[in-house]
Design an enzyme around this catalytic site. Structure first.
Site, PDB file in Angstrom:
ATOM      1  N   LEU A  77      22.381  51.495 -42.693  1.00 59.55           N
ATOM      2  CA  LEU A  77      22.343  52.773 -41.982  1.00 59.55           C
ATOM      3  C   LEU A  77      23.700  53.444 -42.154  1.00 59.55           C
ATOM      4  O   LEU A  77      24.716  52.952 -41.656  1.00 59.55           O
ATOM      5  CB  LEU A  77      22.015  52.534 -40.507  1.00 59.55           C
ATOM      6  CG  LEU A  77      20.713  51.744 -40.277  1.00 59.55           C
ATOM      7  CD1 LEU A  77      20.555  51.375 -38.802  1.00 59.55           C
ATOM      8  CD2 LEU A  77      19.496  52.517 -40.761  1.00 59.55           C
ATOM      9  N   ASN A 130      23.438  48.184 -39.430  1.00 57.66           N
ATOM     10  CA  ASN A 130      24.450  49.243 -39.395  1.00 57.66           C
ATOM     11  C   ASN A 130      25.541  48.912 -40.410  1.00 57.66           C
ATOM     12  O   ASN A 130      26.004  47.762 -40.457  1.00 57.66           O
ATOM     13  CB  ASN A 130      25.089  49.338 -38.003  1.00 57.66           C
ATOM     14  CG  ASN A 130      24.078  49.682 -36.927  1.00 57.66           C
ATOM     15  OD1 ASN A 130      22.915  49.945 -37.219  1.00 57.66           O
ATOM     16  ND2 ASN A 130      24.519  49.682 -35.682  1.00 57.66           N
ATOM     17  N   LYS A 175      33.706  49.770 -34.140  1.00 63.82           N
ATOM     18  CA  LYS A 175      33.470  51.082 -33.528  1.00 63.82           C
ATOM     19  C   LYS A 175      34.780  51.781 -33.186  1.00 63.82           C
ATOM     20  O   LYS A 175      34.814  52.997 -33.019  1.00 63.82           O
ATOM     21  CB  LYS A 175      32.642  50.941 -32.241  1.00 63.82           C
ATOM     22  CG  LYS A 175      31.292  50.244 -32.423  1.00 63.82           C
ATOM     23  CD  LYS A 175      30.294  51.108 -33.151  1.00 63.82           C
ATOM     24  CE  LYS A 175      28.944  50.439 -33.297  1.00 63.82           C
ATOM     25  NZ  LYS A 175      28.086  51.132 -34.276  1.00 63.82           N
TER      26      LYS A 175
END
Length: 508
Positions: free
Chosen positions: A113, A251, A396
Site C-alpha cells: 500500500l 503497508n 509513522k
C-alpha cells in the site's frame, strides 16, 4: 409549489419522521448525482472512462453512507473469537516447509500500500521514498527483500504498488532505478473520490482537475479501495491467468511485513485440506496499541472492529488489554480467486469510516473511506494468525525512525531483524518531542545514532542535540525547557538519567 416542498408537507402530514428523512435523503442523492455528472463533463476524453468509474464508486459509497445509522456494530453481539479461529504462529511454523517451496512461492504476488505522503514526517512526496536505513528507502528495502527471495528460490514473485494520485507520478519516476533487479514491478492507482462539504454534503470540486484551487477537493478513499481498484486495473485477471493464487498485502511503512514462507505454506497446503480465503496477521496488544482494530466473532463470522465503530459507552472496554488481547497488523493474505468472485458479485462489505478534515481555507469537509481488513467477514474460511511483534514494525514518526536506524536492528537483504546482542526482545519506548518531528530536523540533531542496545525508555523534549557515539541505557529523560538548549556531548553514556534544562545530570 416545488415538488420537494410538496413531498415534504406530505411526509410531515403523515407524521412520519422516517418518511421525512427518506425524502431528504433522496433529494440529497439526486443533488450529488447531478454534481457528479457536471464534474464528469469536464473530464478530458482520455480520462473519461477512468473518471466515470471513480465517480460511480463514490456514488455507491455515498448511497451506503446515507443509509447507515449510528455505530455499525451492535456491542451486545460482539464475542471473543473461537480458539481455533486465531492460530498461534508457532503452531504454523512447527509444520516446517515442503521441498517444493519454490512452486508455492510462484503462486504469490506481493502488494504494498503506497498511497501515503511523507507530510506527517515533514517530507514532500511519497512516504515510501524516505530514507530509513543506510540511505535505503522503504521502497528500496521492499525490492531488496523480494529480489532476495527470487534469487534464493529461483522464483518469479512480482511486486505490485497500490499508488494514489498523490504518489503515482513520483513513484513511477523512481521505479526506473530497479530495471535491472530481479523483480517485476507493477503499479495501479486507487480511486480518486471527491471530498464533500460537511454542511451541504455536496462535492467541493467543480471539475476533475486536482491542481490549483482544486488540490484539496479530492482524496484517496482508504486502502479498502484495493479490491475494486485492483480488479478494475486488469492486474487481478492478469495474475490469475499466470497461475497466481494469493496476494500478500501490507503497508509499505511496516518494515516487519516480509514474505513469510510458513504462513504461505499454511495457505497453500492447509492441514485440514480446506483453504483459507483470507488470513489476517494479528499480534498481542501492548499499552501503546489500545486504538488498534481487533478481531472479534460477530454473527458467526470473524469481524474486524475498529475504534471508530465502537459506541462511546464501550470505548474503554474496547481499549482494554485483558478483553481484546490482539490487534490487526494489516498484514493480510488474500485469495485472488475469492477477490474476483466477491468483486463480481458486489459482495465485499466494508464499514464506512467517516473522516472529518478542515481544509487550509477553513472549510470543513468529510471524506468517506474503507479499510482493507474490514472485508474479512465477506470471505469464506477466514483465519487470524497471532504473529510475533517483529512482524509489526511501522515507521509513522521520527521516534520509530530512530529505532530502525539504530543498532537494535541489523539489516540483511532488505529485512530488519532485532540484534542478537539485545538481551530482551521488546522494543524500547521512544518519545521524541516536536523539535524532532520533521526528518531533516531529526537528522540534524543526531551527529550519529546513539547505541540503544540496553535502552528501555527514552523521552526527549525541547532543543536537544546528540554528539557522536552517545550510549543510552535503561530509562533516559532529557528535557530542555523553553529557551534552554542541551547538547549531549560526544561519547556520553547516559544510564537511568534525567537531564534537565541546565545540563545537570541527575540519577534517576
Amino acid at each position: 409549489m416545488s415538488r420537494f416542498v410538496q413531498d415534504l408537507s406530505k411526509a410531515m402530514s403523515q407524521d412520519g419522521a422516517s418518511q421525512f428523512q427518506e425524502v431528504i435523503r433522496q433529494e440529497l442523492e439526486l443533488s450529488v448525482k447531478k454534481e457528479l455528472e457536471k464534474i464528469l463533463t469536464t473530464a478530458p476524453s482520455h480520462e473519461f472512462e477512468h473518471t466515470k468509474k471513480d465517480l460511480d464508486g463514490f456514488r455507491k459509497l455515498f448511497h451506503r453512507f446515507l443509509q447507515e445509522k449510528g455505530p455499525s456494530v451492535d456491542w451486545g453481539k460482539i464475542q471473543r473469537p473461537p480458539e481455533d479461529s486465531i492460530q498461534p504462529y508457532e503452531k504454523i511454523k512447527a509444520r516446517g516447509l515442503p521441498d517444493n517451496i519454490s512452486s508455492v512461492l510462484n503462486k504469490l504476488v506481493v502488494v504494498k500500500l503506497n498511497g501515503g505522503l511523507g507530510t506527517s514526517m515533514g517530507c514532500k512526496g511519497p512516504k515510501s521514498l524516505i530514507g530509513v536505513r543506510n540511505e535505503n528507502t522503504f521502497l528500496d528495502l521492499t525490492v531488496q527483500q523480494i529480489e532476495h527471495l527470487n534469487k534464493t528460490y529461483n522464483t518469479d514473485v512480482p511486486l505490485v504498488l497500490m499508488n494514489s494520485f498523490n504518489t503515482d507520478e513520483d513513484t513511477k519516476k523512481i521505479l526506473q532505478k530497479y530495471n535491472h533487479c530481479r523483480v517485476k514491478i507493477y503499479t495501479f492507482n486507487q480511486s480518486r473520490y471527491p471530498r464533500i462539504n460537511k454542511e451541504s454534503l455536496l462535492p467541493v470540486a467543480k471539475d476533475v482537475s486536482y491542481s490549483g484551487e482544486n488540490t484539496d477537493a479530492w482524496y484517496p478513499p482508504g486502502h479498502g479501495d484495493i479490491y475494486a481498484s485492483f480488479y478494475n486495473s486488469g492486474l487481478l485477471d492478469t495474475f490469475i491467468g499466470e497461475g497466481k493464487e494469493y496476494i500478500f498485502v501490507s503497508n509499505i511503512d511496516n518494515l516487519g511485513a516480509t514474505v513469510d514462507l510458513y504462513i504461505l505454506n499454511h495457505l497453500m497446503n492447509p492441514p485440514n485440506g480446506k483453504r483459507c480465503e483470507f488470513v489476517m496477521e494479528v499480534t498481542n496488544k501492548t499499552r501503546a496499541d489500545v486504538k488498534g482494530g481487533t478481531l472479534t466473532q460477530y454473527e458467526g463470522k470473524l469481524r474486524l472492529v475498529e475504534i471508530a465503530q465502537v459506541p462511546k459507552a464501550h470505548v474503554d472496554e474496547f481499549k482494554s488489554v485483558s478483553k481484546f488481547k490482539i490487534f490487526n497488523t494489516n498484514n493480510l493474505w488474500i485469495s485472488l480467486a475469492a477477490v474476483k468472485r466477491l468483486q463480481e458479485q458486489n459482495a465485499i462489505d466494508m464499514e464506512i469510516i467517516v473522516n472529518p478534515k478542515t481544509l487550509d481555507g477553513g472549510l470543513n469537509v468529510i471524506q468517506l473511506e474503507t479499510a482493507v481488513g474490514a472485508a474479512i467477514k465477506s470471505f469464506e474460511n477466514s483465519l487470524g494468525i497471532n504473529v510475533p511483534r517483529s512482524r509489526f514494525l511501522p515507521v509513522k514518526t521520527t521516534s520509530d525512525l530512530l529505532l530502525v536506524m539504530s543498532n537494535l536492528y541489523s539489516l540483511n537483504a532488505g529485512s530488519l531483524t532485532m540484534s542478537e546482542k539485545r538481551e530482551f526482545p521488546t522494543v524500547p519506548l521512544v518519545k521524541l518531542g516536536s523539535s524532532f518531528t520533521k526528518v531533516q530536523d531529526y537528522l540534524r540533531r543526531f551527529e550519529s545514532i546513539p547505541d540503544m542496545l540496553e535502552l528501555d525508555h527514552l523521552t526527549v523534549s525541547g532543543d536537544v542535540t546528540f554528539g557522536k557515539n552517545v550510549s543510552l541505557k535503561g530509562t533516559v529523560i532529557i528535557i530542555a525547557n523553553h529557551g534552554d538548549r542541551i547538547d549531549i556531548p560526544p561519547g556520553a553514556v547516559l544510564e537511568n538519567k534525567i537531564v534537565s534544562g541546565n545540563l545537570r545530570i541527575l540519577d534517576h
